[in-house]
Design an enzyme around this catalytic site. Structure first.
Site, PDB file in Angstrom:
ATOM      1  N   GLN A  51       0.816  -1.222   0.000  1.00 33.35           N
ATOM      2  CA  GLN A  51       0.000   0.000   0.000  1.00 33.35           C
ATOM      3  C   GLN A  51       0.848   1.269   0.000  1.00 33.35           C
ATOM      4  O   GLN A  51       0.323   2.361  -0.231  1.00 33.35           O
ATOM      5  CB  GLN A  51      -0.939   0.027   1.211  1.00 33.35           C
ATOM      6  CG  GLN A  51      -2.043  -1.015   1.119  1.00 33.35           C
ATOM      7  CD  GLN A  51      -2.954  -0.927   2.331  1.00 33.35           C
ATOM      8  OE1 GLN A  51      -2.646  -1.463   3.376  1.00 33.35           O
ATOM      9  NE2 GLN A  51      -4.065  -0.238   2.183  1.00 33.35           N
ATOM     10  N   CYS A  90     -10.861  -0.090   3.577  1.00 31.89           N
ATOM     11  CA  CYS A  90      -9.461  -0.220   3.176  1.00 31.89           C
ATOM     12  C   CYS A  90      -8.922   1.158   2.830  1.00 31.89           C
ATOM     13  O   CYS A  90      -9.569   1.919   2.118  1.00 31.89           O
ATOM     14  CB  CYS A  90      -9.366  -1.138   1.954  1.00 31.89           C
ATOM     15  SG  CYS A  90      -7.686  -1.317   1.327  1.00 31.89           S
ATOM     16  N   HIS A 132      -7.171  -9.359   6.034  1.00 33.90           N
ATOM     17  CA  HIS A 132      -7.184  -8.233   5.098  1.00 33.90           C
ATOM     18  C   HIS A 132      -5.752  -7.863   4.666  1.00 33.90           C
ATOM     19  O   HIS A 132      -5.477  -7.677   3.478  1.00 33.90           O
ATOM     20  CB  HIS A 132      -7.880  -7.039   5.769  1.00 33.90           C
ATOM     21  CG  HIS A 132      -7.990  -5.820   4.910  1.00 33.90           C
ATOM     22  ND1 HIS A 132      -9.185  -5.397   4.374  1.00 33.90           N
ATOM     23  CD2 HIS A 132      -7.050  -4.937   4.489  1.00 33.90           C
ATOM     24  CE1 HIS A 132      -8.956  -4.301   3.656  1.00 33.90           C
ATOM     25  NE2 HIS A 132      -7.676  -3.993   3.710  1.00 33.90           N
ATOM     26  N   HIS A 136      -3.530  -8.187   0.959  1.00 35.67           N
ATOM     27  CA  HIS A 136      -2.722  -7.162   0.276  1.00 35.67           C
ATOM     28  C   HIS A 136      -1.386  -7.752  -0.178  1.00 35.67           C
ATOM     29  O   HIS A 136      -0.889  -7.428  -1.258  1.00 35.67           O
ATOM     30  CB  HIS A 136      -2.432  -5.978   1.211  1.00 35.67           C
ATOM     31  CG  HIS A 136      -3.535  -4.961   1.245  1.00 35.67           C
ATOM     32  ND1 HIS A 136      -3.996  -4.319   0.127  1.00 35.67           N
ATOM     33  CD2 HIS A 136      -4.259  -4.471   2.284  1.00 35.67           C
ATOM     34  CE1 HIS A 136      -4.969  -3.481   0.468  1.00 35.67           C
ATOM     35  NE2 HIS A 136      -5.150  -3.556   1.766  1.00 35.67           N
TER      36      HIS A 136
HETATM   37 ZN    ZN Z   1      -6.542  -2.569   2.830  1.00 35.41          ZN
END
Ligand code: ZN
Length: 164
Positions: A51, A90, A132, A136
């Site tokens: 991310q 998210c 979660h 990713h």
């Molecule tokens: Zn996320």
């Protein structure tokens, strides 16, 4: 330092499988510090390396329960039990929340920043967060759990946001 910019839906880095971390060194510790700062600024409960554009299997989290922040390196989930629906969001899909059913309990193993093995039995919110963040690291976003109509509506909302 203001931390990293969080990569948003549509960024190809979010669709790739991240590589195993091979060494816990000073550079990794600095990366984790920056990720924690970025997570707090967002604010969010968890943040995975992809991310912030880094293709490494690690994530940080803090459930605001006085035990964080924590970092898990090379995580794996070995057991899944039960089912639990939760309104999941998210940081890479900002402002949208979806009721998603996932296992209620999981067993997570991995390493901490001292290179020690960690083994955590997680329930409800923590189990949700682990699943979660692991997604990713495998290049998977929560949108993939939606059915056709939900997904279309979500993508429309995301497109409209880009224009406005
Ligand atoms: Zn996320």
């Amino acid at each position: 330092m203001a931390g990293y910019t969080i990569r948003l839906y549509g960024d190809p880095v979010l669709k790739q499988r991240a590589a195993e971390v091979t060494a816990v060194d000073g550079a990794l510790v600095r990366l984790v510090d920056e990720m924690v700062e970025t997570m707090y600024e967002a604010p969010g409960l968890g943040l995975a390396a992809p991310q912030v554009g880094v293709q490494k299997r690690l994530f940080v989290y803090d459930l605001n329960d006085g035990r964080g922040p924590n970092a898990i390196v090379n995580p794996t989930i070995s057991e899944h039990r039960g089912e639990w629906e939760f309104e999941e969001g998210c940081l890479s899909v900002p402002g949208l929340y979806f009721p998603i059913v996932r296992p209620k309990e999981v067993h997570l193993t991995g390493y901490d920043l001292d290179g020690n093995e960690v083994s955590i039995e997680a329930d409800e919110l923590l189990a949700r967060l682990f699943q979660h963040e692991l997604d990713h690291l495998d290049g998977k976003l929560l949108l993939e759990y939606l059915d056709g109509d939900q997904r279309k509506a979500a993508l429309r909302a995301l497109r409209n946001r880009e224009i406005s």
